[in-house]
Every structure is written in structure tokens, then in C-alpha cells.
Design an enzyme around this catalytic site. Structure first.
Site, mmCIF file in Angstrom:
data_model
loop_
_atom_site.group_PDB
_atom_site.id
_atom_site.type_symbol
_atom_site.label_atom_id
_atom_site.label_comp_id
_atom_site.label_asym_id
_atom_site.label_seq_id
_atom_site.Cartn_x
_atom_site.Cartn_y
_atom_site.Cartn_z
ATOM 1 C CB CYS A 69 -5.347 4.266 8.574
ATOM 2 S SG CYS A 69 -6.542 3.467 7.456
ATOM 3 C CG HIS A 209 -2.669 -1.496 13.019
ATOM 4 N ND1 HIS A 209 -3.491 -0.488 13.456
ATOM 5 C CD2 HIS A 209 -1.800 -0.909 12.158
ATOM 6 C CE1 HIS A 209 -3.151 0.652 12.893
ATOM 7 N NE2 HIS A 209 -2.117 0.428 12.083
#
Length: 282
Positions: A69, A209
Site C-alpha cells: 500500500c 507501484h
């Protein structure tokens, strides 16, 4: 999981001896003493911080295995950079979050910071709380630089969830990277100059990411002419705070595949190839 700061060894040079060293050495010793006093003061304050972030898939709640995350990683990095002791507790995403967690955090969203009896949700609000309470070292980004790079993550997610290699969001994403390149060329190496600030700790995990997911699903790599962006990524990802809180590529890929129901590869022509399972890393 708890991150703790080991006490620094005391600096025991007498001031009379410091005068024999170059000024830069004396300044370094002075900074070390100030830092040691700051760490000691924080320990004496009985700091009670706990971060709730995404758990690795299938590890339960609470878990001691961190998930992927970028928003949670921002919070971990800020606490690491401020040398604050904290406990990290991981909660699986989905509808089955523990009742005790939902009682304190009805939205169920993460990350969440518990500071003693206070619960703060949202990474922006968490940073503001931490920065106001633990002022040194300051990680606040000057107002004029706060929006730098803000469009990169939305452009990335829009492109990925479109499941189209040539969606309009592709050019939007490239434009955002190019804008970051121009900013770093003028103001770098970090967003606000020579030292990293909260904006860097927010952006670096998102860039990772995007880099990992786009390469895997779309075979897209960041343009090689973005040399300042490449250097920026290297600087951020080699920081101890980043390396300590990073997630493996496989976990990032599995996370985005689940979130957007992605095939293993997005077809070059019309959208999707046959979906193959990516086993979550636990």
C-alpha cells in the site's frame, strides 16, 4: 511488529578538543549531540504510536505481515525519517475487518495512526498530526511544491484499470512524468530541493507501484530520457526508510491484479489476454 530506535552512543569530545578539528567536523559533532538529545527526549515522552496498514493477503487480521500500500508506506517512511518508535499492525482489506478496528475506524480505510487514545485516518491528516506534534526534523513541503507529482498516481490508475495499452491515460501519464522531470531539473534532486520532504515520501511509493505494475501488465517502462526522474527514484529507493518498508514486486502485481480484475497481460490489440492467476505473496 514494532520499529524501535537504538540509542546513540554519547559524543564525549570536550569542547577544547573540538576546536582542534575542522569547523565541519565540529558542526557534525554538534548535530550528533542535538540528535542524541532529541531521541532521548522522545523516549522520555512515552511515545505511543501504532500504524494500521494493509496486511498481506491471506495472513489474517491482525497480521504481522505487511501488505502493499503506497499510502501506508508513506506513513511508515515519515515515522522512520523522524526516528519515532512505533508499532505496525496489519489488517486485511475486505469486508471482514475486526470489530475492534471498525469501532475506532468506521470507514475501514487505511492507513490509520493511533496516537495514544487518538485515531487519525488518511495519510495527509496523519502527516499533519505527526509534523505538528514531532517537529524535528521537519519534513514539511513548502506550499509552492506541494502539488508536484500529484497527477502521476491518478493517471497511472486510470490507465491500468482501462485495460487498454493505448488509452488516453497513457499520454496523460507520460505528460505527468515529463512535468516531474522538468521540475526536478530545475529544483531537484528532491521535490523541494536538496532534502526530501513529505511530498517525496508520498510520491516515491506511488512511482514504484506504477513502474512495477505497468511493466508487468502493459510492458511499459519509464522513458529513458527522463534522467532526473531516474535519479530521483534511485535516491528515494535507496533510503533506509524506503528499503525497510518496501513490498516485493510479486505482491505489488498481485495487489493490482486483484483490485482491477486484470489479466496477466493486457493484449496489445484489443484489451485482454487469457487471465492467469498471480499467487499472492505471503
Amino acid at each position: 511488529m514494532a520499529a524501535t530506535i537504538a540509542p546513540l552512543q554519547s559524543v564525549c569530545f570536550a569542547s577544547s578538543r573540538l576546536s582542534r578539528f575542522p569547523v565541519s567536523w565540529s558542526s557534525s559533532f554538534s548535530r550528533s549531540r542535538r540528535f542524541a538529545r532529541r531521541v532521548s527526549a522522545m523516549a522520555s515522552q512515552d511515545v505511543d504510536l501504532e500504524v494500521f496498514g494493509k496486511a498481506a493477503t491471506g495472513t489474517g487480521s491482525p497480521s504481522n505481515q505487511r501488505g502493499d500500500c503506497p499510502f501506508s508506506q508513506r506513513v511508515y517512511m515519515v515515522l522512520e525519517e523522524k526516528h519515532l518508535p512505533y508499532k505496525a499492525t496489519y489488517v486485511e482489506e475486505g469486508p471482514n475487518k475486526p470489530d475492534w478496528f471498525m469501532q475506532h475506524n468506521p470507514s475501514g480505510l487505511m492507513p490509520v495512526l493511533r496516537d495514544a487514545a487518538d485515531w487519525i485516518q488518511d495519510s495527509d491528516k496523519i502527516f499533519e498530526h505527526v509534523e505538528n506534534k514531532f517537529k524535528e526534523p521537519s519534513l514539511k513541503t513548502p506550499d509552492e511544491f506541494k502539488s508536484v507529482g500529484a497527477g502521476i498516481f491518478p493517471a497511472f490508475t486510470n490507465w491500468l484499470k482501462s485495460k487498454d495499452r493505448n488509452a488516453p491515460a497513457k499520454q496523460e501519464f507520460i505528460n505527468e512524468l515529463t512535468a516531474l522531470e522538468e521540475h526536478l531539473k530545475k529544483h531537484g534532486p528532491y521535490i523541494a530541493g536538496k532534502n526530501p520532504t513529505d511530498s517525496d515520501f508520498a510520491l516515491a511509493p506511488k512511482l514504484r507501484h506504477a513502474r512495477v505494475a505497468l511493466k508487468h501488465f502493459i510492458d511499459f517502462v519509464f522513458p529513458s530520457n527522463l534522467q532526473h526522474v531516474a535519479k530521483y527514484i534511485e535516491l528515494m529507493e535507496t533510503r533506509p526508510s524506503f528499503k525497510k518498508t518496501d513490498s516485493p514486486d510479486e505482491m505489488i502485481i498481485a495487489g493490482w491484479q486483484t483490485k482491477f480484475d486484470l489479466p496477466d497481460k493486457i493484449d496489445k490489440n484489443s484489451g485482454q489476454e487469457k487471465k492467469t492467476a498471480v499467487t499472492p505473496l505471503v
